[in-house]
Design a protein around this motif. Structure first.
Motif, short mmCIF file in Angstrom:
data_model
loop_
_atom_site.label_atom_id
_atom_site.label_comp_id
_atom_site.label_asym_id
_atom_site.label_seq_id
_atom_site.Cartn_x
_atom_site.Cartn_y
_atom_site.Cartn_z
N ASN A 62 26.79 -23.74 -82.21
CA ASN A 62 26.87 -24.12 -80.79
C ASN A 62 27.42 -25.53 -80.60
O ASN A 62 27.99 -25.83 -79.54
CB ASN A 62 25.50 -24.01 -80.14
CG ASN A 62 25.02 -22.57 -80.03
OD1 ASN A 62 25.82 -21.64 -79.97
ND2 ASN A 62 23.71 -22.38 -80.01
N TYR A 65 32.43 -26.17 -84.91
CA TYR A 65 33.60 -25.28 -84.93
C TYR A 65 33.34 -24.12 -85.88
O TYR A 65 32.92 -24.32 -87.01
CB TYR A 65 34.84 -26.05 -85.37
CG TYR A 65 36.13 -25.41 -84.95
CD1 TYR A 65 36.70 -25.70 -83.71
CD2 TYR A 65 36.81 -24.51 -85.77
CE1 TYR A 65 37.88 -25.13 -83.29
CE2 TYR A 65 38.00 -23.94 -85.36
CZ TYR A 65 38.53 -24.25 -84.13
OH TYR A 65 39.72 -23.68 -83.72
N ASN A 67 35.07 -20.97 -87.62
CA ASN A 67 36.20 -20.12 -88.03
C ASN A 67 35.66 -18.75 -88.41
O ASN A 67 35.12 -18.56 -89.50
CB ASN A 67 36.95 -20.73 -89.21
CG ASN A 67 37.77 -21.94 -88.84
OD1 ASN A 67 37.51 -23.04 -89.30
ND2 ASN A 67 38.78 -21.74 -88.01
N LYS A 505 35.29 -30.59 -83.19
CA LYS A 505 35.32 -29.97 -81.87
C LYS A 505 34.29 -28.84 -81.77
O LYS A 505 33.90 -28.24 -82.78
CB LYS A 505 36.73 -29.41 -81.62
CG LYS A 505 36.99 -28.89 -80.22
CD LYS A 505 38.32 -28.15 -80.16
CE LYS A 505 39.49 -29.01 -80.56
NZ LYS A 505 40.77 -28.27 -80.45
N LYS A 506 33.87 -28.52 -80.54
CA LYS A 506 33.01 -27.37 -80.29
C LYS A 506 33.89 -26.19 -79.89
O LYS A 506 34.51 -26.21 -78.83
CB LYS A 506 32.01 -27.67 -79.18
CG LYS A 506 31.06 -28.82 -79.46
CD LYS A 506 30.13 -29.05 -78.27
CE LYS A 506 29.24 -30.26 -78.49
NZ LYS A 506 28.35 -30.50 -77.33
N ASP A 507 33.95 -25.16 -80.72
CA ASP A 507 34.79 -24.00 -80.39
C ASP A 507 34.54 -22.89 -81.40
O ASP A 507 33.98 -23.10 -82.47
CB ASP A 507 36.28 -24.39 -80.40
CG ASP A 507 37.14 -23.45 -79.54
OD1 ASP A 507 36.58 -22.48 -78.99
OD2 ASP A 507 38.34 -23.71 -79.43
N THR A 508 34.99 -21.69 -81.03
CA THR A 508 34.99 -20.53 -81.93
C THR A 508 36.42 -20.05 -82.05
O THR A 508 37.11 -19.87 -81.04
CB THR A 508 34.10 -19.41 -81.39
OG1 THR A 508 32.75 -19.88 -81.31
CG2 THR A 508 34.15 -18.19 -82.30
N ASP A 509 36.87 -19.83 -83.26
CA ASP A 509 38.27 -19.52 -83.52
C ASP A 509 38.36 -18.22 -84.33
O ASP A 509 37.73 -18.11 -85.39
CB ASP A 509 38.92 -20.67 -84.30
CG ASP A 509 40.43 -20.54 -84.41
OD1 ASP A 509 40.97 -19.48 -84.04
OD2 ASP A 509 41.06 -21.50 -84.89
N ASN A 541 42.87 -27.46 -85.43
CA ASN A 541 42.11 -27.24 -84.21
C ASN A 541 40.66 -27.70 -84.27
O ASN A 541 40.00 -27.79 -83.24
CB ASN A 541 42.14 -25.75 -83.84
CG ASN A 541 43.52 -25.29 -83.43
OD1 ASN A 541 44.35 -26.09 -83.01
ND2 ASN A 541 43.77 -23.99 -83.55
N LYS A 544 38.54 -33.14 -82.71
CA LYS A 544 38.50 -33.50 -81.30
C LYS A 544 39.79 -34.19 -80.89
O LYS A 544 40.39 -34.90 -81.68
CB LYS A 544 37.30 -34.43 -81.03
CG LYS A 544 35.96 -33.74 -81.10
CD LYS A 544 34.85 -34.70 -80.79
CE LYS A 544 33.48 -34.01 -80.84
NZ LYS A 544 32.37 -34.94 -80.59
#
Length: 544
Positions: A62, A65, A67, A505-509, A541, A544
Motif C-alpha cells: 500500500n 511499488y 511489480n 513511488k506508490k503504485d501497482t504495475d 517507474n 518518485k
C-alpha cells in the motif's frame, strides 16, 4: 510577457529539474535491504491477503511499488540460480550458476555451486564452511557498491542456506553468514574472514536455535480460517516429520527434535524468526545504515522453501508460515523505522523461484499433471545399448543428460546420431514436452520462447548435452508428497517483486519485468555501476 521572460522561464524550469534530480541522487538511502523469500510464488500475497495485518506485506504494497508481473527468464529455476540472478542482474549463461549443483566433466563428479576446498570453516568444527563465491563468474550489486564507495560501504549476506547468503552478497562482502546444523550457529568461511565478529559470537551464544526448538508448532488461527486457501490438514499430498503418524497440527517440534538435529529449525516458522533475529543483530553489530555511504543487507529466508517442499503450496503449514511471516515482517519494519529511520532505508522483496502443485493433488482434481523421469537415464541407456551397442549417458541432473564423449568416440559412432536417437526416444514419453541438444540451445531461440529460457540458463562448460522439458504439472520421480520447482512454467517463474522506502513511488504495475531487473534498478537508486554481467533493465517507474 516580454521576450526575455518567455525564454527565461523554461530555462529556470530546466535548472530546477536538474537541481531536483541531483538532490535526489545525493540523498541516497542509508540502508538497502534485499529480502529473498525462498520459494515464494507470485500468487501468495494475494492468496493470504485477508489474513495479513496492516503492518507487514500490506504496508509495503500500500505504501510502495508492486511489480505484479515479475518472472525469471531462464531454466532451470533453482535456488542458487535465482539468488545469483537477483544479485548480479544476470542469467546463468553469463554468471555460471546453472543450478544448485552440476556435473563437472573434468572432476567426474557433481559439483556444489559454492563448494571450495581451498577455504576452512570459521565458527564451527564442521565442514559446513567450506564454501565461497568462486564459481560465481560476475560481480553482484554488493560488489559494485563496495567498488563505488572505495570499500567504505558495508555489504552483509545472511541466510540459513550457504548458497543463498553467498550468492546474494558476492565476492567482496564485508561479511557473509549461514547456518550450521552441527552447532545451531551462524558461521562463515576463511574466504570472508579469519574469525567471527564479536557481535556474532554473542548472538550465537544466545542459543536461540535450541530455544526455538522447544516450542510446538500450532496454528496461529483457528483451523477453520485456513479453509479459504488451503487443503484440509490431513491429506496424502503432504510429507511428515520424522516420527509423526500423519502430517497434521500440532507438530510436536520438541519431540521431533529428539530424533534429529538442530537443522530441524529450517523446517519450522521459527527458522524465519531466527533469520530476522540475525538480521537485526547484523544491523546492530555492523552499525548498518549509519555510515557516510549506503550499506546493503542481503537477507534470504530459507524456511519457506523447506516447508514448501515438505508440505506443498496448498497446505495449512505453508499458509500458517506466511501469516506468521507477515507479523515478523511488521516487527522488522518497525525496528528499521526506529533504528535507521523511516525515510532512510529501501526494501526490495522477491523470491528465487516459485513452486509447482503436487501432481497427485492436480490429478485428483482433474487437472493435468503427474510424475515422470523415474530411472529415465537407465532406460535411455538400455535403448542406446540396443541401438548402438553403448550406454553413454553418465548423469541426469537439472533435467539434462551428460554424455561420455570418449566412449562415443571409441565406439566410432557419430555423437550426432546418438543425440538424435536420444531426442527421438525422449519424445515417446507422454510426460516429455520437448528435448533439445546443446547446439540447438546455443544458436536458437526467440525473445519470448521456451528455447530462449533454456539458452539463458545454459553455460557450456557446466551443462549437459541434451535437455528435456516436462509437460506442465509434471515433476521428476514416481510419486511423492510436497512439491519442487525448476521448470519454465509460470508457477515456477512468477515471483513477487515489491519495493518500499525512500524515493519509491506508490503504485501497482502489471507490465512485464524480469528478476534480473532488480540489480540494475538498485544500481540506479544508489547511482553506481550495475554488476558486470548485468542484462537487466532499470525499472524507472518505481522512482518518485
Amino acid at each position: 510577457m516580454t521576450m526575455r521572460r518567455k525564454f527565461l522561464l523554461p530555462f529556470l524550469m530546466i535548472c530546477l529539474s536538474v537541481g531536483s534530480l541531483r538532490a535526489q541522487q545525493a540523498e541516497k538511502p542509508k540502508l538497502v535491504v534485499m529480502m529473498v523469500i525462498d520459494q515464494m510464488r507470485g500468487d501468495y500475497v494475494g492468496r493470504y491477503w485477508d489474513k495479513f495485518g496492516d503492518g507487514g506485506f500490506k504496508r509495503i504494497i500500500n505504501g510502495g511499488y508492486n511489480n505484479k508481473n515479475a518472472n525469471y527468464n531462464f531454466f532451470p529455476t533453482y535456488t542458487a540460480a535465482g539468488h545469483a540472478s537477483i544479485s548480479t542482474g544476470s542469467i546463468p549463461s553469463l554468471n555460471g550458476i546453472v543450478g544448485n549443483d552440476w556435473y563437472d566433466r573434468n572432476k567426474k563428479r557433481s559439483v556444489y555451486c559454492t563448494e571450495d576446498e581451498n577455504v576452512q570453516t570459521v565458527g564451527s568444527k564442521s565442514i559446513a564452511g567450506l564454501q565461497s563465491p568462486a564459481n560465481l563468474l560476475t560481480t553482484t550489486i554488493g560488489d559494485e557498491l563496495r567498488l563505488a564507495t572505495n570499500f567504505r560501504s558495508k555489504v552483509i549476506g545472511i541466510a540459513l542456506k550457504d548458497r543463498a547468503a553467498i550468492l546474494t552478497a558476492g565476492h567482496n562482502a564485508s561479511g557473509v553468514y549461514w547456518f550450521d546444523e552441527s552447532n545451531g550457529s551462524f558461521i562463515s568461511s576463511t574466504y570472508y574472514t579469519k574469525t567471527l565478529p564479536s557481535w556474532l559470537t554473542q548472538f550465537n551464544d544466545k542459543k536461540l536455535t535450541e530455544q526455538y526448538l522447544t516450542e510446538k508448532w500450532e496454528t496461529l488461527l483457528p483451523m477453520a480460517e485456513y479453509a479459504k486457501f488451503a487443503t484440509p490438514d490431513d491429506v496424502p499430498y503432504e510429507g511428515k516429520f520424522s516420527g509423526e503418524q500423519s502430517p497434521v497440527f500440532p507438530h510436536d517440534i520438541p519431540s521431533i527434535r529428539k530424533k534429529g538435529n538442530l537443522g530441524l529449525i529450517r523446517s519450522t516458522p521459527n527458522g524465519n524468526r531466527l533469520t530476522f533475529d540475525m538480521a537485526k543483530a547484523a544491523i546492530e553489530g555492523e552499525a548498518l545504515g549509519s555510515h557516510e555511504t549506503p550499506d546493503l543487507l542481503n537477507v534470504s529466508f530459507s524456511s519457506p522453501d523447506y516447508i514448501g517442499h515438505q508440505f506443498g503450496p496448498r497446505s495449512v503449514e505453508v499458509a500458517d508460515m506466511y501469516i506468521r511471516f507477515d507479523l515478523q515482517l511488521q516487527e522488522f519494519l518497525e525496528y528499521l523505522d526506529k533504528k535507521v529511520g523511516k525515510n532512510n532505508y529501501v526494501i526490495c522483496i522477491s523470491a528465487d523461484h516459485g513452486a509447482a502443485d503436487n501432481p497427485n493433488f492436480l490429478t485428483d482434481n482433474k487437472f493435468p499433471g503427474g510424475y515422470g523421469g523415474h530411472k529415465l537415464k537407465d532406460s535411455l541407456n538400455i535403448f542406446l545399448k540396443d541401438k548402438f551397442g553403448i550406454a553413454p549417458v553418465t548423469v541426469f541432473k537439472n533435467q539434462q543428460f551428460y554424455l561420455d564423449e570418449l566412449a562415443i568416440i571409441n565406439s566410432k559412432i557419430s555423437q550426432t546420431d546418438v543425440v538424435a536417437a536420444m531426442k527421438t526416444y525422449l519424445l515417446t514419453k507422454p510426460y516429455v514436452l520437448a528435448a533439445y541438444d546443446k547446439e540447438q540451445i546455443m544458436v536458437s531461440g526467440n525473445p519470448m520462447g521456451m528455447l530462449t529460457m533454456l539458452q539463458n540458463g545454459f553455460f557450456y562448460h557446466r551443462c549437459g548435452d541434451v535437455n528435456v522439458v516436462f509437460n506442465s504439472g509434471y515433476l521428476e520421480g514416481q510419486s511423492g508428497t510436497g512439491t519442487t520447482h525448476g521448470s519454465t512454467y509460470r508457477y515456477d517463474t512468477n515471483v513477487p517483486m515489491l519495493w518500499y522506502g525512500k524515493g519509491i513511488k506508490k503504485d501497482t504495475d502489471f507490465s512485464s519485468v524480469h528478476v534480473s531487473d532488480i540489480a540494475p534498478t538498485l544500481s540506479a537508486l544508489l547511482d553506481i555501476q550495475p554488476p558486470s554481467g548485468n542484462v537487466g533493465t532499470v525499472i524507472q517507474n518505481i522512482f518518485k
